[in-house]
Write a protein that holds these residues in place. Structure first.
Motif, mmCIF file in Angstrom:
data_model
loop_
_atom_site.group_PDB
_atom_site.id
_atom_site.type_symbol
_atom_site.label_atom_id
_atom_site.label_comp_id
_atom_site.label_asym_id
_atom_site.label_seq_id
_atom_site.Cartn_x
_atom_site.Cartn_y
_atom_site.Cartn_z
ATOM 1 N N LYS A 15 0.830 -1.212 0.000
ATOM 2 C CA LYS A 15 0.000 0.000 0.000
ATOM 3 C C LYS A 15 0.859 1.255 0.000
ATOM 4 O O LYS A 15 1.830 1.340 0.749
ATOM 5 N N GLY A 18 -4.665 5.427 -1.081
ATOM 6 C CA GLY A 18 -6.064 5.018 -1.152
ATOM 7 C C GLY A 18 -6.337 3.911 -2.166
ATOM 8 O O GLY A 18 -7.262 3.110 -1.971
ATOM 9 N N ASP A 21 -6.460 0.623 -0.497
ATOM 10 C CA ASP A 21 -7.664 0.441 0.322
ATOM 11 C C ASP A 21 -8.852 0.056 -0.556
ATOM 12 O O ASP A 21 -9.606 -0.869 -0.261
ATOM 13 N N ARG A 304 0.094 11.798 2.334
ATOM 14 C CA ARG A 304 1.272 11.903 1.491
ATOM 15 C C ARG A 304 1.684 13.363 1.522
ATOM 16 O O ARG A 304 0.816 14.245 1.445
ATOM 17 N N GLY A 358 7.147 8.942 7.913
ATOM 18 C CA GLY A 358 7.176 7.519 7.622
ATOM 19 C C GLY A 358 5.781 7.020 7.330
ATOM 20 O O GLY A 358 4.816 7.792 7.351
HETATM 21 P P1 ADP Z 1 -4.146 9.226 -1.506
HETATM 22 O O1 ADP Z 1 -4.288 10.318 -2.520
HETATM 23 O O2 ADP Z 1 -2.801 9.281 -0.831
HETATM 24 O O3 ADP Z 1 -4.497 7.887 -2.017
HETATM 25 P P2 ADP Z 1 -6.445 8.894 0.269
HETATM 26 O O4 ADP Z 1 -7.043 9.782 1.307
HETATM 27 O O5 ADP Z 1 -7.346 8.392 -0.793
HETATM 28 O O6 ADP Z 1 -5.178 9.643 -0.342
HETATM 29 O O7 ADP Z 1 -5.835 7.595 0.985
HETATM 30 C C1 ADP Z 1 -4.767 7.684 1.856
HETATM 31 C C2 ADP Z 1 -4.624 6.377 2.589
HETATM 32 O O8 ADP Z 1 -3.253 6.220 2.939
HETATM 33 C C3 ADP Z 1 -5.377 6.330 3.903
HETATM 34 O O9 ADP Z 1 -5.685 4.988 4.217
HETATM 35 C C4 ADP Z 1 -4.346 6.895 4.893
HETATM 36 O O10 ADP Z 1 -4.583 6.506 6.214
HETATM 37 C C5 ADP Z 1 -3.097 6.268 4.352
HETATM 38 N N1 ADP Z 1 -1.866 6.986 4.655
HETATM 39 C C6 ADP Z 1 -1.376 8.092 4.045
HETATM 40 N N2 ADP Z 1 -0.171 8.422 4.580
HETATM 41 C C7 ADP Z 1 0.076 7.506 5.535
HETATM 42 C C8 ADP Z 1 1.168 7.299 6.445
HETATM 43 N N3 ADP Z 1 2.228 8.102 6.453
HETATM 44 N N4 ADP Z 1 1.108 6.246 7.280
HETATM 45 C C9 ADP Z 1 0.040 5.431 7.264
HETATM 46 N N5 ADP Z 1 -1.010 5.567 6.441
HETATM 47 C C10 ADP Z 1 -0.994 6.595 5.580
#
Ligand code: ADP
Length: 510
Positions: A15, A18, A21, A304, A358
């Motif tokens: 992963k 998103g 997920d 991110r 991280g």
């Molecule tokens: P993206 O554009 O990054 O896909 P979303 O909101 O659709 O944005 O999904 C982000 C997913 O990644 C969520 O599940 C969020 O909890 C996770 N996430 C983003 N950064 C981190 C991080 N540094 N550590 C853990 N999970 C993260």
């Protein structure tokens, strides 16, 4: 119905955001409707480690010149979902992040890495892999799989239909035209109406151009990508395919993201009894080494670290949060300049700011549960998931009114608050002033416990489960079955303005 779901990342195997997920939750939701959905993704080392294998690897002969490619069958952990990992050690068995080397530079051969993923998908689709299974629908996701529709477009009408989902229009997989020498795509497709994009090969454009249907992950984003501001140069081809483009809102997987059953939390809670959230906040502050203060709102940013997510603007607003008596906690990684700047802020305000650089999934759960407010702004946002998760945890999201953020968060205007429908706060302009003003409003509301509780409860009550969106995908798949495709073609021949239930407009999923 049999669906091959192709994605470059699937939680919990691999992963970066998103997409992973969604690639777990949507197939799970489809399976609950008795759809025979199977997943296909690269065998990154972490994915191989975590897979529950089932049976022996299936060798594939000569894929793009590679003779050591195999499908490793297994089940996605925590589910009954069958998945094939594509083992090709020379392309996928590497340290670093999925798309970048350990120094953060994109792998030099990403065109080849994802062309191989796409070719294997096309083989499974054509029943050319030694499998006794053939899909009716191939559902390809994002640029990594963009050439799947192009590869299948030349096949006879009996081929599976292809749905292509854009999770982010900004990541396009554009490569020098010389990649045509090794990605196995016909040079006849290399022209401006095909896969060419400013003298390069664009994987994303290939997907949009050749899929039978294109979806994106919220109704507002489906409309926005027709516009130069959000189309990142591909608005023209999106407009060309507008009749086949629909917006279906992503859901949240509440079996993983709900404080009622979240195994990462020190205490669980729900909207009827939110007291456990206090314990989560206390534990989080301790973990982050921030002092516990009884009335300071804790404002989180879990993202991110990219311009898309307005990381630059958030950085500008942090001092104002501190000045207003709030605390701020970051969990994120991304562009180095942002990482460094957040760490610097944590050094400057050790009692008020924490910056954790991280990627840490359990920490993300603890952060969303323990915080009071989540910053989820974006210059553009196809859907966004963190704001959905935050609402379920009683953590009010602050979002910019764009894309899926606009579709999912109801701003706390006095009227919305009064009616009990406000679930967060939103703002319009991409500026520190606008974000700062939303933060100021949130802090003011936080100081009024009754109103705050009302906001929390409305957010926790909001239902973004996959059930509803999975039905939309199902309807879409059904409209693409061979009989339906034939019917559509016949109707088209007779009435050019055919009113197919998906033709010609952006459909709201809810
Ligand atoms: P993206 O554009 O990054 O896909 P979303 O909101 O659709 O944005 O999904 C982000 C997913 O990644 C969520 O599940 C969020 O909890 C996770 N996430 C983003 N950064 C981190 C991080 N540094 N550590 C853990 N999970 C993260």
């Amino acid at each position: 119905m049999r669906v091959l779901f192709v994605s470059s990342e699937v939680h919990p195997l691999a992963k970066t955001g998103g997409l992973a997920d969604v690639s777990e939750a949507l197939p799970k939701a489809l399976r609950a409707h008795d759809i025979d959905v199977r997943l296909l993704m690269p065998a990154y080392p972490q994915a191989k480690d975590r897979l529950m294998t089932q049976g022996k690897p299936i060798a594939l002969k000569n894929v793009l010149g590679f003779d050591d490619v195999a499908l490793v069958p297994g089940l996605l952990p925590g589910s009954e979902l069958p998945i094939w990992l594509i083992d090709c050690p020379r392309l996928y068995d590497r340290p670093g992040r999925l798309y970048c080397d350990p120094d953060g530079k994109e792998w030099h051969d990403n065109a080849l890495r994802y062309a191989l993923l796409s070719h294997v998908a096309a083989r499974v689709a054509r029943a050319q892999a030694p499998l006794s299974w053939r899909p009716d629908i191939v559902h390809a996701n994002d640029w990594h799989t963009g050439i799947v529709p192009a590869l299948l477009s030349a096949d006879a009408a009996s081929r599976p239909a292809v749905v292509f989902t854009i999770h982010n229009m900004a990541y396009q997989g554009n490569f020098p035209a010389s990649c045509l020498d090794f990605i196995g795509l016909s040079p006849h497709l290399y022209h401006p109406e095909g896969v060419e994009f400013h003298h390069r090969v664009s994987f994303l454009k290939a997907g949009v151009r050749y899929a039978d249907r294109i979806t994106t992950v919220s109704p507002t984003y489906a409309a926005e990508i027709l516009d130069p501001e959000f189309g990142h140069g591909l608005e023209g081809v999106a407009r060309l395919r507008q009749g086949d483009l629909i917006g279906i809102l992503n859901g949240a997987d509440y079996s993983l993201w709900d404080p009622v059953n979240d195994r990462h939390l020190i205490e669980r809670y729900d909207r009827h009894d939110i007291s456990g959230k206090k314990a989560c906040k206390a534990a989080l502050l301790k973990e982050l080494m921030l002092p516990a203060t009884s009335n300071a709102p804790l404002i989180a940013f879990n993202s991110r670290l990219a311009e898309q997510k307005m990381a630059d603007v958030v950085l500008e607003v942090v001092p104002a949060i501190v000045a207003a008596g709030g605390q701020f906690a970051l969990l994120g990684e991304g562009e180095r300049r942002f990482e460094t700047a957040f760490v610097e802020l944590a050094r400057r305000y050790p009692d008020s700011v924490s910056a954790r650089i991280g990627y840490d999934e359990p920490a993300a759960h603890r952060l969303l549960a323990g915080a009071d407010i989540l910053l989820a702004p974006a210059r553009f946002e196809p859907c966004g998931l963190t704001q959905l998760y935050a609402m379920r945890y009683g953590t009010a999201p602050i979002v910019r009114r764009t894309g899926g953020l606009a579709d999912t968060v109801v701003d706390a205007t006095p009227e919305a608050l009064h009616a009990g429908v406000a679930t967060g706060l939103s703002f319009r302009d991409v500026s520190a002033a606008a974000l700062g003003e939303a933060v100021r409003r949130a802090i003011e509301l936080f100081a009024q416990p009754l109103l705050w509780r009302r906001l929390q409860v409305a957010g926790m009550h909001a239902d973004f489960s996959w059930e509803c969106s999975a039905r939309r995908y199902l309807d879409l798949y059904r409209s693409l079955r061979p009989e339906a495709r034939l019917r559509r073609r016949v109707t088209r021949d007779h009435t050019p303005d055919d009113d197919d239930s998906y033709g010609g407009r952006v459909v709201n999923s809810r």
